[in-house]
Design a protein around this motif. Structure first.
Motif, PDB file in Angstrom:
ATOM      1  N   ARG A  46      59.719  25.388  42.750  1.00 44.98           N
ATOM      2  CA  ARG A  46      60.128  25.811  41.222  1.00 44.98           C
ATOM      3  C   ARG A  46      59.606  26.892  40.715  1.00 44.98           C
ATOM      4  O   ARG A  46      59.491  27.446  39.905  1.00 44.98           O
ATOM      5  N   ARG A  47      58.178  27.143  41.558  1.00 42.57           N
ATOM      6  CA  ARG A  47      57.384  28.419  41.273  1.00 42.57           C
ATOM      7  C   ARG A  47      57.397  29.344  42.158  1.00 42.57           C
ATOM      8  O   ARG A  47      56.665  30.387  42.395  1.00 42.57           O
ATOM      9  N   SER A  48      58.467  29.268  43.130  1.00 45.24           N
ATOM     10  CA  SER A  48      58.841  30.265  44.197  1.00 45.24           C
ATOM     11  C   SER A  48      59.451  31.494  43.862  1.00 45.24           C
ATOM     12  O   SER A  48      60.550  31.249  42.834  1.00 45.24           O
ATOM     13  N   THR A  49      59.343  32.431  44.511  1.00 45.51           N
ATOM     14  CA  THR A  49      60.250  33.887  44.066  1.00 45.51           C
ATOM     15  C   THR A  49      61.352  33.629  45.300  1.00 45.51           C
ATOM     16  O   THR A  49      61.672  34.585  45.994  1.00 45.51           O
ATOM     17  N   ASN A  50      62.080  32.594  45.371  1.00 46.49           N
ATOM     18  CA  ASN A  50      63.156  32.591  46.075  1.00 46.49           C
ATOM     19  C   ASN A  50      64.392  33.203  45.332  1.00 46.49           C
ATOM     20  O   ASN A  50      64.317  33.232  44.322  1.00 46.49           O
ATOM     21  N   ILE A  51      65.566  33.471  45.942  1.00 50.07           N
ATOM     22  CA  ILE A  51      66.530  34.035  45.232  1.00 50.07           C
ATOM     23  C   ILE A  51      67.271  33.121  44.137  1.00 50.07           C
ATOM     24  O   ILE A  51      67.518  33.457  43.065  1.00 50.07           O
ATOM     25  N   HIS A  52      67.179  31.732  44.186  1.00 46.74           N
ATOM     26  CA  HIS A  52      67.686  30.834  43.309  1.00 46.74           C
ATOM     27  C   HIS A  52      66.687  31.016  41.831  1.00 46.74           C
ATOM     28  O   HIS A  52      67.515  31.167  40.942  1.00 46.74           O
ATOM     29  N   GLU A  53      65.449  31.105  42.086  1.00 47.48           N
ATOM     30  CA  GLU A  53      64.464  31.043  40.942  1.00 47.48           C
ATOM     31  C   GLU A  53      64.502  32.287  40.150  1.00 47.48           C
ATOM     32  O   GLU A  53      64.386  32.439  39.186  1.00 47.48           O
ATOM     33  N   LEU A  54      64.699  33.425  41.130  1.00 47.26           N
ATOM     34  CA  LEU A  54      64.411  34.828  40.675  1.00 47.26           C
ATOM     35  C   LEU A  54      65.776  35.084  40.018  1.00 47.26           C
ATOM     36  O   LEU A  54      65.564  35.840  39.017  1.00 47.26           O
ATOM     37  N   SER A  55      66.761  34.611  40.179  1.00 46.27           N
ATOM     38  CA  SER A  55      67.992  34.744  39.303  1.00 46.27           C
ATOM     39  C   SER A  55      68.290  34.036  37.891  1.00 46.27           C
ATOM     40  O   SER A  55      68.826  34.497  37.174  1.00 46.27           O
ATOM     41  N   ARG A  56      67.357  33.026  37.931  1.00 43.08           N
ATOM     42  CA  ARG A  56      66.899  32.162  36.633  1.00 43.08           C
ATOM     43  C   ARG A  56      65.926  32.403  36.031  1.00 43.08           C
ATOM     44  O   ARG A  56      66.109  32.800  34.715  1.00 43.08           O
ATOM     45  N   HIS A  57      64.742  32.787  36.448  1.00 49.84           N
ATOM     46  CA  HIS A  57      63.687  32.973  35.938  1.00 49.84           C
ATOM     47  C   HIS A  57      62.562  34.044  36.568  1.00 49.84           C
ATOM     48  O   HIS A  57      61.574  33.630  36.954  1.00 49.84           O
ATOM     49  N   PRO A  58      63.030  35.269  36.636  1.00 45.82           N
ATOM     50  CA  PRO A  58      62.531  36.084  37.354  1.00 45.82           C
ATOM     51  C   PRO A  58      60.936  36.524  36.859  1.00 45.82           C
ATOM     52  O   PRO A  58      60.126  36.405  37.726  1.00 45.82           O
ATOM     53  N   VAL A  59      60.848  36.712  35.443  1.00 49.34           N
ATOM     54  CA  VAL A  59      59.459  37.049  35.068  1.00 49.34           C
ATOM     55  C   VAL A  59      58.487  35.975  35.594  1.00 49.34           C
ATOM     56  O   VAL A  59      57.196  35.907  35.992  1.00 49.34           O
ATOM     57  N   ARG A  60      58.878  34.764  35.171  1.00 43.52           N
ATOM     58  CA  ARG A  60      57.926  33.503  35.289  1.00 43.52           C
ATOM     59  C   ARG A  60      57.666  33.287  36.695  1.00 43.52           C
ATOM     60  O   ARG A  60      56.439  33.053  37.178  1.00 43.52           O
ATOM     61  N   VAL A  61      58.328  33.367  37.753  1.00 44.38           N
ATOM     62  CA  VAL A  61      58.387  33.089  39.199  1.00 44.38           C
ATOM     63  C   VAL A  61      57.479  34.205  39.803  1.00 44.38           C
ATOM     64  O   VAL A  61      56.707  33.950  40.651  1.00 44.38           O
ATOM     65  N   LEU A  62      57.737  35.401  39.231  1.00 45.20           N
ATOM     66  CA  LEU A  62      57.025  36.514  39.653  1.00 45.20           C
ATOM     67  C   LEU A  62      55.295  36.400  39.358  1.00 45.20           C
ATOM     68  O   LEU A  62      54.532  36.592  40.220  1.00 45.20           O
ATOM     69  N   VAL A  63      55.356  35.712  38.172  1.00 47.20           N
ATOM     70  CA  VAL A  63      53.725  35.562  37.819  1.00 47.20           C
ATOM     71  C   VAL A  63      53.256  34.354  38.610  1.00 47.20           C
ATOM     72  O   VAL A  63      52.425  34.202  39.366  1.00 47.20           O
ATOM     73  N   THR A  64      53.835  33.114  38.323  1.00 46.16           N
ATOM     74  CA  THR A  64      53.398  31.972  38.907  1.00 46.16           C
ATOM     75  C   THR A  64      53.230  31.853  40.546  1.00 46.16           C
ATOM     76  O   THR A  64      52.432  31.060  40.749  1.00 46.16           O
ATOM     77  N   SER A  65      54.127  32.579  41.129  1.00 42.96           N
ATOM     78  CA  SER A  65      54.282  32.501  42.615  1.00 42.96           C
ATOM     79  C   SER A  65      52.882  33.140  43.086  1.00 42.96           C
ATOM     80  O   SER A  65      52.452  32.880  44.255  1.00 42.96           O
ATOM     81  N   ALA A  66      52.281  34.030  42.371  1.00 42.42           N
ATOM     82  CA  ALA A  66      50.979  34.624  42.736  1.00 42.42           C
ATOM     83  C   ALA A  66      49.555  33.708  42.468  1.00 42.42           C
ATOM     84  O   ALA A  66      48.680  34.146  42.724  1.00 42.42           O
ATOM     85  N   MET A  67      49.944  32.618  42.053  1.00 43.83           N
ATOM     86  CA  MET A  67      48.666  31.781  41.526  1.00 43.83           C
ATOM     87  C   MET A  67      48.718  30.465  42.519  1.00 43.83           C
ATOM     88  O   MET A  67      47.871  29.527  42.092  1.00 43.83           O
TER      89      MET A  67
END
Length: 215
Positions: A46-67
Motif C-alpha cells: 500500500r506504500r509501494s510505487t507500483n502501477i496500481h498505487e501510482l494511478s490512485r495516490h501518486p504523491v503519497r506513495v512517491l513519498v512513503t515508498s522512500a521511508m
C-alpha cells in the motif's frame, strides 16, 4: 574516545538531512520486524510505487515508498548513507542534495513503472505485475552515487564513472527487470544534475586524507 565521539557527532551534524532520513529508516525497519510476514507484505504494498498505487495516490506513495526498506537490514544502509549521501549533502548543501535525491527517485520510478505498464499492455509481463512491491531508497542512492562523479578529480573521475556505469548498467544486459532500469535511469539523472554542482567547491582528490569538507 571523547575525541572520536566529537568527530562522529560533527560528521552527523554536517549532513542533517542524511541522518534524519536514516533515523526514519531505522524506526520503520524496527516496525517491520514487529509485523507478521503476511501483514508486512500487504502493508508495504500500500506504500509501494507500483502501477496500481501510482494511478490512485501518486504523491503519497512517491513519498512513503522512500521511508521503508524492503528486506529489513538497516545497517548496510547506514554505511551507504554515510559514504555517499552524507558526502553529497556536505558538498552540495541540503537543498541541492534533496533535489538530486528527489529527481532520481521520482523520475526513475515513473520511467521504470511506465516501461512496466507498457510491457503489461503488450503482453510481455503478467497483469499481476501492476501490484508488484516497489519500495525503498535505492533510486535516490543511485542518483547521489552518480552525481558524486563531479566531486572527484580527473583522471580518478573517469575510473569512478566507469565503475558506476558497470555496476548499474551490467544488470540491463542479463535479464533486466524494471528495477534494474530504474537504477540506471537514476544514474543518468544524477549525471544530468551537473548544473547543480558547477558553483560548488573544488573537486576532491582521492589521494587526499580525511573527509572532504563542504564548499
Amino acid at each position: 574516545m571523547a575525541g572520536a565521539r566529537r568527530a562522529v557527532w560533527a560528521y552527523v551534524r554536517s549532513a542533517p538531512g542524511t541522518y534524519v532520513w536514516l533515523g526514519i529508516l531505522f524506526v520503520t525497519t524496527v516496525a517491520l520486524h514487529h509485523m507478521s510476514p503476511e501483514f508486512e507484505q500487504e502493508f508495504l504494498r500500500r506504500r509501494s510505487t507500483n502501477i496500481h498505487e501510482l494511478s490512485r495516490h501518486p504523491v503519497r506513495v512517491l513519498v512513503t515508498s522512500a521511508m521503508w526498506i524492503d528486506g529489513g537490514y538497516w545497517l548496510p544502509y547506514a554505511v551507504l548513507y554515510s559514504v555517499f549521501h552524507a558526502q553529497a549533502e556536505r558538498w552540495l548543501g541540503t537543498l541541492r542534495w534533496l533535489v538530486v535525491c528527489g529527481a532520481a527517485h521520482v523520475l526513475a520510478t515513473l520511467i521504470s513503472e511506465g516501461a512496466l505498464a507498457r510491457a503489461i499492455g503488450e503482453g510481455l509481463a503478467p497483469a499481476s505485475a501492476a501490484d508488484t512491491l516497489d519500495v525503498g531508497v535505492s533510486y535516490a542512492l543511485a542518483g547521489v552515487v552518480a552525481v558524486l562523479v563531479y566531486r572527484i578529480r580527473t583522471p580518478w573521475r573517469y575510473a569512478y564513472l566507469a565503475a558506476v556505469l558497470l555496476v548499474y548498467g551490467y544488470p540491463l544486459t542479463t535479464g533486466p527487470t524494471f528495477t534494474d532500469l530504474g537504477h540506471f535511469v537514476s544514474v543518468l539523472v544524477g549525471l544530468a544534475c551537473r548544473p547543480l554542482v558547477r558553483r560548488r567547491a573544488r573537486v576532491r582528490n582521492p589521494k587526499e586524507t580525511g573527509a572532504a569538507g563542504p564548499g
